[in-house]
Each structure stands twice: as structure tokens, then as C-alpha cells.
Design an enzyme around this catalytic site. Structure first.
Site, PDB file in Angstrom:
ATOM      1  N   SER A 221       0.663  -1.096   0.001  1.00 28.16           N
ATOM      2  CA  SER A 221      -0.047   0.030   0.005  1.00 28.16           C
ATOM      3  C   SER A 221       0.770   1.392  -0.175  1.00 28.16           C
ATOM      4  CB  SER A 221      -1.015   0.106   1.273  1.00 28.16           C
ATOM      5  OG  SER A 221      -1.843  -1.392   1.131  1.00 28.16           O
TER       6      SER A 221
ATOM      7  N   ARG B 246      12.281   7.873   6.430  1.00 27.72           N
ATOM      8  CA  ARG B 246      12.659   8.695   7.632  1.00 27.72           C
ATOM      9  C   ARG B 246      11.578   9.865   7.480  1.00 27.72           C
ATOM     10  NH1 ARG B 246      18.607  10.936   8.008  1.00 27.72           N
ATOM     11  NH2 ARG B 246      18.625  11.823   9.765  1.00 27.72           N
TER      12      ARG B 246
ATOM     13  N   ASN C  64      12.522  -0.680  10.623  1.00 32.98           N
ATOM     14  CA  ASN C  64      12.741  -1.350   9.298  1.00 32.98           C
ATOM     15  C   ASN C  64      13.288  -3.085   9.471  1.00 32.98           C
ATOM     16  OD1 ASN C  64      11.497   0.846   7.918  1.00 32.98           O
ATOM     17  ND2 ASN C  64      13.053   1.225   6.867  1.00 32.98           N
TER      18      ASN C  64
ATOM     19  N   ASP D 191      20.192   1.558  -9.120  1.00 37.89           N
ATOM     20  CA  ASP D 191      21.635   2.221  -9.208  1.00 37.89           C
ATOM     21  C   ASP D 191      21.910   2.159 -10.871  1.00 37.89           C
ATOM     22  OD1 ASP D 191      21.790   2.861  -6.319  1.00 37.89           O
ATOM     23  OD2 ASP D 191      22.180   0.699  -6.106  1.00 37.89           O
TER      24      ASP D 191
ATOM     25  N   ARG E 298      19.556   4.274 -12.672  1.00 40.14           N
ATOM     26  CA  ARG E 298      20.162   5.853 -12.804  1.00 40.14           C
ATOM     27  C   ARG E 298      21.419   5.949 -13.656  1.00 40.14           C
ATOM     28  NH1 ARG E 298      18.835   5.908  -6.397  1.00 40.14           N
ATOM     29  NH2 ARG E 298      16.911   7.153  -6.381  1.00 40.14           N
TER      30      ARG E 298
ATOM     31  N   HIS F 178      24.311  -0.447  -1.462  1.00 40.98           N
ATOM     32  CA  HIS F 178      22.982   0.305  -2.160  1.00 40.98           C
ATOM     33  C   HIS F 178      23.091   1.616  -1.223  1.00 40.98           C
ATOM     34  CE1 HIS F 178      19.311   1.192  -4.181  1.00 40.98           C
ATOM     35  NE2 HIS F 178      18.546   1.181  -3.032  1.00 40.98           N
TER      36      HIS F 178
END
Ligand code: APR
Length: 315
Positions: free
Chosen positions: A12, A83, A96, A152, A155, A179
């Protein structure tokens, strides 16, 4: 086989919803199982109206977790908290880490053969947590647990294509390591097609790839981190896993996995994927002097991140 059950845990959320949409339009996904602690019935009802083959089911709340994951072929995990103001990095880590631990425990119980792709940050630490939990349950197979690092690459391909005026679809840059920040090591010396930059531009591009997540966090100005590009990368990764499971040859995708190609116990490199997950780790390949320096800077940071994960799982 070309019909698979894919479960999304955290379906969700900002990543989870667009990821679930992209999985719903993947013809290999015949059963799409959406798990979250909120809003899953609505997301599932909405997606279920799309005219593709996959059957969508929503599972809301911890009492439905085991059913959601049961016998899944692939489980993708974007569950977690981004955060928020007032949260320290440690708060984020602990929350997490606990979420990934609980999901990995459930997967061990009801989907021991699943390929598990973890998106929840910090990936450098959450992947070791999941692996430790699976080990504790006696269900660990290092060929089946992955940290999703495809973003990564996505990008790097985009930034280098922009820099050279190329079509991003024609550009392929290997990115290895971890990462986050300095653990992300773009191998621009091995770009396809071959490209070259003056040293200052090479450094600037490397930093941009390493800090691209922060670029999005800043632009979103308090509204969170990358969700749409991460969902795209997560769907690309899931599709590679499924093509491997289906028996297609030559499926290559990077991921952060248990690895012995460096001194770091977990490391992302290009992987050959197949019916059991990782068929072969394609390893580091040749690095330029500059990339060797990046690797040297990454290893201690990775080791610290891995230890944090392992310590959390053992406590
Ligand atoms: N089980 C399942 N889902 C959970 C749990 C849990 N225990 N805890 C939280 N969630 C769900 C939330 O309900 C929410 O729907 O995870 C989803 C997270 O969505 P967002 O808050 O929108 O966060 P998002 O931007 O999607 O990022 C999620 O991915 O990139 C990482 O750092 C990011 O760790 C964060 C995660």
C-alpha cells in the site's frame, strides 16, 4: 512453467502501489498477492479491475500474513518506514530491521522456495538480517535472497545517456557494491557503448549516481524518498527473476547477495538468473584504477552495515 505467484509485502506504500501496478501488467504474474498492515483491500480492489490475466488478492494485517506469502514463487519487500522529521537513522534502522525480520520469518514458514527481493532500506543491512533469520529457521538458500540494486543501474544508464546525448535504452553501465552512498560503485569504464569523460566529470557523475537517492529526497521536500523510479526498478528486477524461473537463458540482473567476490560477505554484482535463483555470480570483472579506489572506500562501510544487520538478527 509460466504462471507465478508474486507477493508484495508493503503493497500500500509509495513504492508498493506503483510496483503492484507494474506487476499486474506483467503477463508472467498470474497471482498477485498484496500484503500490508493498512489499505490492502482498496489497493487490491482497484488493481483487480485491470484487464490483465493476474488475479489480485489483498491481505490486510499480520493475521493474514502467512496466507499472503504461502507458496509464493517471488516475494518483493518494500515494507518499511521512510525517514520522518524527528527520527534518527537508528530509529529507521530498528523499525525497518524489525519489519524485515518478521517478514523473513513468515517467508521461511510458508514459502521456503520463494525468491525474496528486498527493497526496504538500509538494504546493505536488511539483506543480512533476512539471511540470518532464514538461517535460524533452517531455510536459508543464498541463491534465493536478493537486495534490489537495479535502481542504481537504471540511474547510471540514464545519467550517462543524458551526458552523451544517447538513448538510455542503448546504454548499459554495470554498478556493483552496496546500495547507499560510497558503497555504490558505478563501473563507467565498462559502459556499453564505451564512453569517456575528463576526470572531474567522471568524479561528478560517480557522485551523482551515489547520491541520486538524496537528490529525490531533497526535491520531494519532506514528502519521502524515491518511490516511482524504485517501483520501476523493483518491477524490472521481479521480471528478471520470473524470466529466470521460467527457464529463459541469459537473464542477467545485478543484486546485493551473499558473495565471495570481495572481502565483503554481501556484495552486488551482475548475476546470471535461472530456475533456482542465482545460477552464477558473474563477479567483478576488470576495474579501472579509479574504480579500484571506489571499491577500497566501499568495503569498510559495507562491513559495518553488514555487521549491524547480523547483530540485530542475533539479538
Ligand atoms: N508489514 C507490512 N507492511 C508494512 C509494515 C509491516 N510490518 N510496516 C509498514 N508497512 C507498510 C506501510 O503501511 C506502507 O504502506 O509499508 C509501506 C511503506 O510505504 P511508505 O511509507 O510510502 O514508504 P516507501 O516510500 O514506499 O518506502 C518504503 O523502501 O526505499 C525504501 O527507505 C525506503 O525503507 C523504505 C521503504
Amino acid at each position: 512453467q509460466n504462471n507465478f505467484k508474486v507477493a508484495v509485502a508493503g503493497a500500500s506504500g509509495g513504492i508498493g502501489q506503483p510496483l503492484s501496478l507494474l506487476l499486474k501488467i506483467n503477463p508472467l504474474v498470474t497471482e498477485l498477492s498484496l500484503y500490508d498492515i493498512v489499505h490492502t483491500p482498496g489497493v487490491a480492489a482497484d488493481l483487480s479491475h485491470i484487464e490483465t490475466v493476474g488475479k489480485v488478492k489483498g491481505y490486510n494485517g499480520p493475521e493474514n500474513l502467512l496466507e499472503a506469502l504461502r507458496n509464493a514463487d517471488v516475494i518483493i519487500i518494500p515494507a518499511g518506514v521512510p525517514r520522518k522529521p524527528g527520527m534518527t537513522r537508528d530509529d529507521l534502522f530498528n523499525t525497518n530491521a524489525g519489519i524485515v525480520r518478521d517478514l523473513a520469518k513468515a517467508a521461511a514458514e510458508v514459502a521456503p522456495k520463494a525468491l525474496i527481493g528486498i527493497i526496504t532500506n538500509p538494504v546493505n543491512s536488511t539483506v543480512p538480517i533476512a539471511c540470518e533469520v532464514l538461517k535460524q529457521a533452517g531455510k536459508f538458500d543464498p541463491k534465493r535472497v536478493f537486495g534490489v540494486t537495479s535502481l542504481d543501474i537504471v540511474r547510471a544508464n540514464t545519467f550517462i545517456a543524458d551526458g552523451k546525448g544517447l538513448n538510455p535504452k542503448d546504454v548499459s553501465i554495470p554498478v556493483i557494491g552496496g546500495h547507499s552512498g560510497v558503497t555504490i560503485i558505478p563501473l563507467i569504464s565498462r559502459a556499453t557503448p564505451s564512453v569517456s569523460f575528463p576526470e572531474d566529470q567522471l568524479k561528478a557523475l560517480t557522485t551523482r549516481i551515489q547520491e541520486a537517492g538524496t537528490e529525490v529526497v531533497k526535491a520531494k521536500a519532506g514528502a519521502g524518498s524515491a518511490t516511482l523510479s524504485m517501483a520501476y526498478a523493483g518491477a524490472r528486477f521481479a521480471n528478471s527473476l520470473l524470466r529466470g524461473l521460467k527457464g529463459e537463458s541469459n537473464v542477467i540482473e545485478p543484486a546485493y547477495v551473499v558473495s565471495d567476490v570481495t572481502e565483503s560477505e554481501y556484495f552486488s554484482t551482475p548475476l546470471l538468473l535461472g530456475k533456482n535463483g542465482i545460477e552464477k555470480n558473474l563477479g567483478l570483472g576488470k576495474l579501472s584504477d579509479y574504480e579500484q579506489q571506489l571499491l577500497k572506500a566501499a568495503i569498510p562501510e559495507l562491513k559495518k552495515n553488514i555487521k549491524a544487520g547480523v547483530d540485530f538478527a542475533k539479538k
